[in-house]
Write a protein that holds these residues in place. Structure first.
Motif, mmCIF file in Angstrom:
data_model
loop_
_atom_site.group_PDB
_atom_site.id
_atom_site.type_symbol
_atom_site.label_atom_id
_atom_site.label_comp_id
_atom_site.label_asym_id
_atom_site.label_seq_id
_atom_site.Cartn_x
_atom_site.Cartn_y
_atom_site.Cartn_z
ATOM 1 N N ALA A 1 -5.830 -68.196 5.889
ATOM 2 C CA ALA A 1 -6.312 -69.115 6.786
ATOM 3 C C ALA A 1 -5.621 -70.531 6.171
ATOM 4 O O ALA A 1 -5.436 -71.511 7.059
ATOM 5 N N MET A 2 -5.678 -70.626 4.950
ATOM 6 C CA MET A 2 -4.889 -71.796 4.534
ATOM 7 C C MET A 2 -3.571 -72.006 4.838
ATOM 8 O O MET A 2 -3.155 -73.049 5.494
ATOM 9 N N GLU A 3 -2.841 -70.979 4.864
ATOM 10 C CA GLU A 3 -1.463 -71.100 5.265
ATOM 11 C C GLU A 3 -1.359 -71.468 6.666
ATOM 12 O O GLU A 3 -0.434 -72.084 7.084
ATOM 13 N N VAL B 1 -1.802 -75.768 4.730
ATOM 14 C CA VAL B 1 -2.076 -75.950 3.220
ATOM 15 C C VAL B 1 -1.389 -74.810 2.435
ATOM 16 O O VAL B 1 -1.632 -73.709 2.641
ATOM 17 N N ASP B 2 -0.409 -75.541 1.366
ATOM 18 C CA ASP B 2 0.215 -74.429 0.736
ATOM 19 C C ASP B 2 -0.728 -73.957 -0.194
ATOM 20 O O ASP B 2 -1.346 -74.603 -1.212
ATOM 21 N N VAL C 1 -4.494 -73.388 -4.698
ATOM 22 C CA VAL C 1 -5.421 -72.673 -5.325
ATOM 23 C C VAL C 1 -4.879 -72.339 -6.357
ATOM 24 O O VAL C 1 -5.625 -72.281 -7.466
ATOM 25 N N ILE C 2 -3.584 -71.921 -6.797
ATOM 26 C CA ILE C 2 -2.967 -71.501 -7.874
ATOM 27 C C ILE C 2 -2.730 -72.457 -8.817
ATOM 28 O O ILE C 2 -3.125 -72.226 -9.917
ATOM 29 N N GLY C 3 -2.151 -73.588 -8.378
ATOM 30 C CA GLY C 3 -1.638 -74.666 -9.434
ATOM 31 C C GLY C 3 -2.811 -75.163 -10.463
ATOM 32 O O GLY C 3 -2.872 -75.071 -11.487
ATOM 33 N N PRO C 4 -3.828 -75.449 -9.522
ATOM 34 C CA PRO C 4 -4.962 -76.125 -10.471
ATOM 35 C C PRO C 4 -5.571 -75.169 -11.427
ATOM 36 O O PRO C 4 -5.888 -75.518 -12.635
ATOM 37 N N ARG C 5 -5.787 -73.906 -11.012
ATOM 38 C CA ARG C 5 -6.147 -72.849 -11.923
ATOM 39 C C ARG C 5 -5.421 -72.793 -13.031
ATOM 40 O O ARG C 5 -5.682 -72.434 -14.384
#
Lengths: 156, 260
Positions: free
Chosen positions: B130-132, B136-137, B142-146
């Motif tokens: 849904a983000m794609e 929204v990458d 999702v991955i970067g902040p985590r």
């Protein structure tokens, strides 16, 4: 509103982590004892350094005044050249004697500085003129046996 | 014949996955500036989830590990009449090895598994697709902040583990058994070096933080979008990251502490 609460907790967390690092550095480690930026280096040449290691303490009257910075073999004079980094607060006379000593029977080896009476003090880069090598146990035993044998020969 | 084919297939599959994981890791690093610029609030949230919420288990385990080390170390050292060296023993083993390693193992099972399950479920419920769709990458969002949340938390948690462990050792050795207070601290300070021991421990925990978080995120991202797939990925995260921690620890120790 929710975000600010999280920010507060993250702040507390990061502060606690930094405090833990400071405790490890200052209370557990020895970052506070000797400041390497305020030190000067003197050299000493030993015939035999025994088991002396880099970072071994340099002591005078039993007080740690510096650390062994570097150990090199001088291929021309066939001696070990030891660089001693000494705290700038302490000044030593030029005729100071450096000797490799052992703390306790099984302890680590360190460099002991026996202070002389000269009025000229050591400066950065100076080399100590008088040194005393480490005691090698095998040589000591060898001398002892040789002495005993000589004694036995005389008594006959 | 079939078993040979099976072995070959699993080797090729493993290498394929390794390549995919490496590309994923590089992509995460490349998209990190975007994550920092646009989603720094999310990174804070992840530091909260992985770091702050792991505090209790880290502090309690650190305290008990330090206390047990002091008890066991005292038993042995006392035979040789050097019970004051218990401080050195506790501090050196915690700062060099146990702090970074045990904290990372706890971090992998406490935070890493949660990350994998979260991302696996996001994928299973098609939130990532849904983000794609909304341009929204998902890597940046999702991955970067985590990833950065985990990498920031890990060294701080390991430092707290070591500090609390030393305090636990102090409680047992000095307060309970009655080892001399001054000798406990002074022998510790003489033996523990700031650069050689403390800083190397911090470097270790940074490396473990990167490894654990990268493995957890990749396993989550790569999980088959089923209940079974997510549970398998969570298990794999804990197993793989524990093995990675121990393997990396050996390599780092060989580099750091033997070349004197």
């Amino acid at each position: 509103m929710d975000r600010t609460i999280i920010d507060l907790w993250v702040g507390i967390f990061v502060a606690a982590g930094v405090v833990a690092l400071m405790v490890l550095a200052l209370k557990v480690g020895n970052a506070s004892t000797i400041n390497l930026s305020e030190s000067y280096t003197i050299y000493a040449e030993f015939d035999n350094i025994g088991g002396l290691k880099v970072r071994a303490p340099v002591k005078s009257s039993g007080v740690v005044v510096g650390r062994v910075a570097e150990i090199q073999f001088d291929p021309r004079k066939y001696v070990a050249k030891v660089a001693l980094r000494v705290d700038r607060r302490y000044e030593f006379p030029a005729d100071t004697i450096a000797s490799v000593l052992t703390s306790g029977l099984l302890g680590e080896q360190y460099v002991g500085l026996d202070v002389g009476g000269d009025t000229v003090v050591l400066k950065d880069g100076h080399t100590l003129k008088k040194t005393q090598s480490a005691v090698v146990l095998e040589k000591l035993i060898g001398q002892f046996l040789y002495g005993k044998a000589a004694e036995g020969g005389n008594s006959k | 014949m079939r078993s040979v084919r099976h072995v070959g297939g699993s080797v090729v599959n493993g290498i394929w996955r390794l390549g995919y994981a490496s590309r994923f890791f590089v992509l995460t690093l490349l998209k990190s500036p975007v994550s920092f610029r646009r989603f720094h609030q999310l990174t804070m949230r992840e530091v909260y989830f992985t770091g702050v919420l792991s505090l209790i288990i880290i502090v309690v385990s650190g305290l008990f590990v330090g206390m047990v080390l002091a008890l066991q170390g005292y038993e042995t050292l006392q035979k040789y009449g050097s019970s004051e060296a218990v401080g050195t023993l506790v501090a050196l083993s915690l700062v060099r090895e146990l702090g970074p390693v045990v904290a990372a193992l706890l971090f992998a099972s406490r935070a890493g598994s949660a990350m994998t399950a979260e991302i696996g479920l996001m994928k299973a419920t098609e939130q990532i697709s849904a983000m794609e769709m909304m341009a929204v990458d998902p890597i940046a969002r999702v991955i970067g902040p985590r990833f950065w949340g985990g990498v920031i938390s890990m060294p701080l948690l390991a430092a707290m583990f070591s500090a609390v462990g030393v305090f636990g050792g102090y409680l047992i050795a000095v307060v309970l058994i009655g080892v001399d207070d001054g000798a406990f601290w002074s022998q510790m300070q003489a033996a523990v070096d700031w650069r050689q021991d403390v800083l190397n421990g911090v470097i270790k925990s940074c490396v473990f933080g990167v490894a654990v978080t990268a493995i957890a995120l990749f396993e989550g991202y790569d999980a088959p979008p089923t209940a079974e797939g997510v549970s398998g990925a969570t298990t794999r995260t804990v197993v793989t990251s524990s093995l990675a921690i121990l393997g990396l620890d050996f390599i780092l120790t060989a580099f750091m502490f033997t070349g004197v």
